[in-house]
Enzyme design. Structure first.
Site, PDB file in Angstrom:
ATOM      1  N   LYS A 149      17.609  70.468  -7.751  1.00 41.25           N
ATOM      2  CA  LYS A 149      18.935  70.181  -6.702  1.00 41.25           C
ATOM      3  C   LYS A 149      18.452  68.476  -6.819  1.00 41.25           C
ATOM      4  CE  LYS A 149      21.721  72.584  -4.493  1.00 41.25           C
ATOM      5  NZ  LYS A 149      22.501  72.886  -5.022  1.00 41.25           N
ATOM      6  N   GLY A 190      -2.888  78.808 -12.448  1.00 40.27           N
ATOM      7  CA  GLY A 190      -2.596  79.880 -12.989  1.00 40.27           C
ATOM      8  C   GLY A 190      -3.373  81.421 -11.801  1.00 40.27           C
ATOM      9  N   HIS A 230      -5.012  69.977  -7.706  1.00 37.28           N
ATOM     10  CA  HIS A 230      -3.062  69.772  -7.747  1.00 37.28           C
ATOM     11  C   HIS A 230      -2.785  68.627  -7.266  1.00 37.28           C
ATOM     12  CE1 HIS A 230      -2.492  74.299  -9.073  1.00 37.28           C
ATOM     13  NE2 HIS A 230      -4.036  75.000  -8.066  1.00 37.28           N
ATOM     14  N   GLU A 277       0.159  67.656  -8.402  1.00 36.26           N
ATOM     15  CA  GLU A 277       1.397  67.371  -8.176  1.00 36.26           C
ATOM     16  C   GLU A 277       2.138  67.970  -6.910  1.00 36.26           C
ATOM     17  OE1 GLU A 277       0.361  72.119  -9.314  1.00 36.26           O
ATOM     18  OE2 GLU A 277      -0.918  69.828  -9.517  1.00 36.26           O
ATOM     19  N   SER A 287      33.567  76.284  -7.149  1.00 35.03           N
ATOM     20  CA  SER A 287      33.432  76.789  -5.779  1.00 35.03           C
ATOM     21  C   SER A 287      33.382  75.637  -4.448  1.00 35.03           C
ATOM     22  CB  SER A 287      32.089  77.030  -5.892  1.00 35.03           C
ATOM     23  OG  SER A 287      30.790  75.994  -6.115  1.00 35.03           O
ATOM     24  N   GLY A 288      33.676  74.064  -5.075  1.00 34.70           N
ATOM     25  CA  GLY A 288      33.548  72.856  -4.064  1.00 34.70           C
ATOM     26  C   GLY A 288      32.534  72.892  -3.894  1.00 34.70           C
ATOM     27  N   GLY A 289      31.074  73.483  -3.846  1.00 34.43           N
ATOM     28  CA  GLY A 289      29.758  73.131  -3.802  1.00 34.43           C
ATOM     29  C   GLY A 289      29.032  71.465  -4.679  1.00 34.43           C
ATOM     30  N   VAL A 290      27.851  71.378  -4.523  1.00 31.15           N
ATOM     31  CA  VAL A 290      27.737  70.505  -5.544  1.00 31.15           C
ATOM     32  C   VAL A 290      27.764  70.641  -6.684  1.00 31.15           C
ATOM     33  CG1 VAL A 290      25.062  69.168  -5.607  1.00 31.15           C
ATOM     34  CG2 VAL A 290      25.860  69.913  -3.780  1.00 31.15           C
ATOM     35  N   ASP A 291      27.141  71.697  -6.995  1.00 32.23           N
ATOM     36  CA  ASP A 291      26.499  72.100  -8.260  1.00 32.23           C
ATOM     37  C   ASP A 291      27.534  72.754  -9.238  1.00 32.23           C
ATOM     38  OD1 ASP A 291      23.914  72.931  -7.381  1.00 32.23           O
ATOM     39  OD2 ASP A 291      24.206  74.891  -6.970  1.00 32.23           O
ATOM     40  N   SER A 292      28.365  72.687  -9.077  1.00 37.81           N
ATOM     41  CA  SER A 292      29.678  73.364 -10.037  1.00 37.81           C
ATOM     42  C   SER A 292      30.161  71.831  -9.539  1.00 37.81           C
ATOM     43  CB  SER A 292      30.761  74.554  -9.399  1.00 37.81           C
ATOM     44  OG  SER A 292      30.841  74.219  -7.536  1.00 37.81           O
ATOM     45  N   CYS A 341      -6.948  73.470 -12.322  1.00 32.52           N
ATOM     46  CA  CYS A 341      -6.851  74.231 -11.577  1.00 32.52           C
ATOM     47  C   CYS A 341      -7.478  75.587 -13.004  1.00 32.52           C
ATOM     48  CB  CYS A 341      -6.252  75.289 -11.006  1.00 32.52           C
ATOM     49  SG  CYS A 341      -6.504  76.009  -9.730  1.00 32.52           S
ATOM     50  N   TYR A 342      -6.700  76.022 -12.839  1.00 37.22           N
ATOM     51  CA  TYR A 342      -7.445  77.335 -13.849  1.00 37.22           C
ATOM     52  C   TYR A 342      -6.900  76.269 -15.691  1.00 37.22           C
ATOM     53  CZ  TYR A 342      -6.674  81.176 -16.457  1.00 37.22           C
ATOM     54  OH  TYR A 342      -6.873  82.927 -17.549  1.00 37.22           O
TER      55      TYR A 342
END
Length: 550
Positions: free
Chosen positions: A406, A76, A195, A197, A249-254, A103-104
């Site tokens: 994603k 942070g 870090h 990560e 929508s035709g996209g990946v997510d939907s 870290c923090y």
């Protein structure tokens, strides 16, 4: 749906999920505002352990709901000794569960256990070499990938520990940090000043794996497959015998959401595809082909081009565009739903980055029933399916991917058997070309942008660069420039092209496309797209820029 109705829906869904969530092996990441907090969550999930990223000041019930096997404290920007700095909830140190402070988070552990933290005379930002002092008897360093006593690491701090708490010992040091890692192995309490990560700490994932498996006692196994099983049960519990419309929508997510709901509730789902005139070239036909003929899902295809263009006429502000499009979509869904009878639910492909960037309160809990970070995030832009929804919407939201990144959503799509050309398709924003067409939206300008974008994508495929980039698209700028074509002066449009590489879409770098490829793309666009005489390439990273231009 009013705010009160949404709150009630959230409580009903949360109650149906608590039993399953409490049985899942998990860790909790307490977020103290680090720019890397989401990366911690990604790394933990990549190690097949479920986690949730929760604000440090969330209610106790929310933090402990998962009955976590351990806690990770994020970094942070604050200093622990400053007035108003975030502090560690008291119960963390009384639970007798393992804690890893980063870290923090490490400085918080030190401060709350009686150690000393002070400003450092020499700040550390960037790469550093960490020397492990006693790795052989410390579970945190027990992973097989950690084979040397010196590790490359990424530092980002201006304070340092000057006195250890009682029972702790130094486990690693760097040139400027005598306490680069500390621990009390008997209590399972550890701190890392660097870090683990980030990719700049190559053995960071091994350190996290050791904490999860050797210190916390996790067994792993959280995968897209069992996420699907859990989500199906939770969708069925939330929806019951009700009907659901899914904005497709035709996209990946939907597409992933539609496939997941189709598996969960079958014909209770109707996918609604709205051609708003803001789609890419040939996209409406492709969507209908995939979902109606290949997935055999109920699909209502609506051409609302005139409605959207009329509502957007003269609008140039990007936030206004998003809100108009979000509300217009919902009103069309409501109208279509009335034809289907009683429909109470709207499913959307909202992802975690959408939530974080919009910085709005969660409308529904994630698949596990809770956890949110948005209270600590600064609003960057409103995503039309997060902050652009009208307050009087008559649907209860179903958002099973809301707390996935994603790449996790893509893994779920593959596990569901979606075609690879959908799963690995570049993301497309909910507002479509409206946020890639800067300035006023007209049919003529949309056609110009569509043609340029199609050439760009076609050339990326031909050069085998499409899958080497994470997102690529064209943008039509609201300026015109002088040019020469033949012997004549022109005053034409400018197309910007953008291609980025990223793992999580939280950060991104511009793609180093070959010069000859860029030249070919530019040449084709100025020769084949009427009214365009200049092409520029966007070489901005995220941050400071966002991926989309609006």
């Amino acid at each position: 749906m009013t705010a009160t109705q949404r709150e009630g829906a959230t409580q009903r869904e949360g109650a149906s999920q608590r039993e399953g969530a409490s049985q899942r092996e998990a860790v909790v990441i307490l977020d103290f505002g680090s720019q890397y907090s989401q990366l911690i969550a990604r790394r933990v999930r990549e190690l097949e352990v479920y986690c949730e990223l929760i604000p440090y000041n969330a209610p106790l019930e929310q933090i402990t709901r998962l009955n976590p096997l351990g806690y990770i404290l994020s970094g942070g920007p604050a200093s622990v000794y400053e007035t108003g700095a975030p502090h560690l909830p008291d119960f963390i140190l009384t639970t007798k569960k393992p804690v890893l402070g980063i870290c923090y988070g490490m400085q918080l552990l030190t401060y709350h256990l009686g150690g000393q933290v002070n400003p450092s005379s020499e700040r550390e930002y960037g790469p550093a070499e960490i020397e492990l002092l006693d790795p052989s008897h410390v579970p945190l360093f027990s992973d097989a990938e950690i084979t040397t006593s010196k590790l490359a690491a990424w530092m980002s701090h201006g304070d340092r520990i000057t006195r250890l708490p009682s029972g702790f010992r130094a486990l690693a040091q760097s040139k400027n940090s005598p306490y680069a890692a500390i621990g009390n192995p008997e209590r399972g309490l550890y701190g890392l000043q660097f870090h683990p990560e980030v990719t700049h700490t190559p053995q960071g994932k091994a350190l996290l794996r050791a904490f999860l498996y050797q210190v916390c006692g996790c067994h792993g196994g959280w995968t897209p497959g069992n996420f699907i099983a859990e989500s199906i049960a939770q969708i069925q519990a939330q929806v019951g015998q009700g009907k659901v419309v899914c904005g497709l929508s035709g996209g990946v997510d939907s597409s992933v959401v539609a496939a997941l709901l189709h598996r969960a509730i079958g014909d209770q789902l109707t996918c609604i595809f709205v051609n708003n005139g803001l789609m890419r070239q040939n996209e409406p036909a492709q969507v209908a082909q995939t979902f109606e003929k290949e997935m055999h899902a109920r699909l209502a295809a609506i051409d609302a081009t005139e409605d959207f263009l009329s509502a957007l006429a003269g609008v140039t502000d990007p936030e206004a565009k998003r809100k108009i499009i979000g509300e217009k979509f919902v009103r069309i869904f409501e109208a279509e739903a009335r034809k289907l009878g009683q429909v109470d639910f709207l499913a959307q492909g909202t992802l975690y980055p959408d939530v974080i960037e919009s910085a709005t309160p969660p409308l529904t809990p994630p698949a596990s029933g809770g956890g949110a970070r948005e209270g600590l995030a600064a609003k960057i832009k409103t995503h039309h399916n997060v902050g652009g929804l009208p307050d009087d919407m008559h649907f209860e939201l179903v958002e099973p991917l809301r707390y996935l990144f994603k790449d996790e959503a893509r893994a779920v799509g593959e596990a569901l058997g979606l075609p690879k050309e959908i799963v690995w398709r570049h993301p497309f924003p909910g507002p479509g070309l409206a946020v890639r067409l800067l300035g006023e939206i007209t049919w003529e300008r949309l056609e110009t942008l569509r043609a340029a974008d199609a050439i760009f994508i076609e050339e990326l495929w031909a050069a085998d660069w499409y899958h080497r980039t994470s997102q690529a698209f064209a943008v039509l700028l609201p300026v015109q420039t002088v040019g020469v074509m033949g012997d004549y002066r022109t005053y034409g449009n400018v197309i910007a092209i953008r291609a980025v590489t990223t793992d999580d879409f939280m950060t991104a770098d511009w793609a180093r496309l070959p010069e000859e490829l860029l030249a070919r793309i530019s040449n084709r666009i100025v020769n084949e797209v009427s009214g365009v005489n200049r092409v520029v390439y966007d070489i901005s990273s995220k941050p400071p820029a966002t991926i989309e231009w609006e």
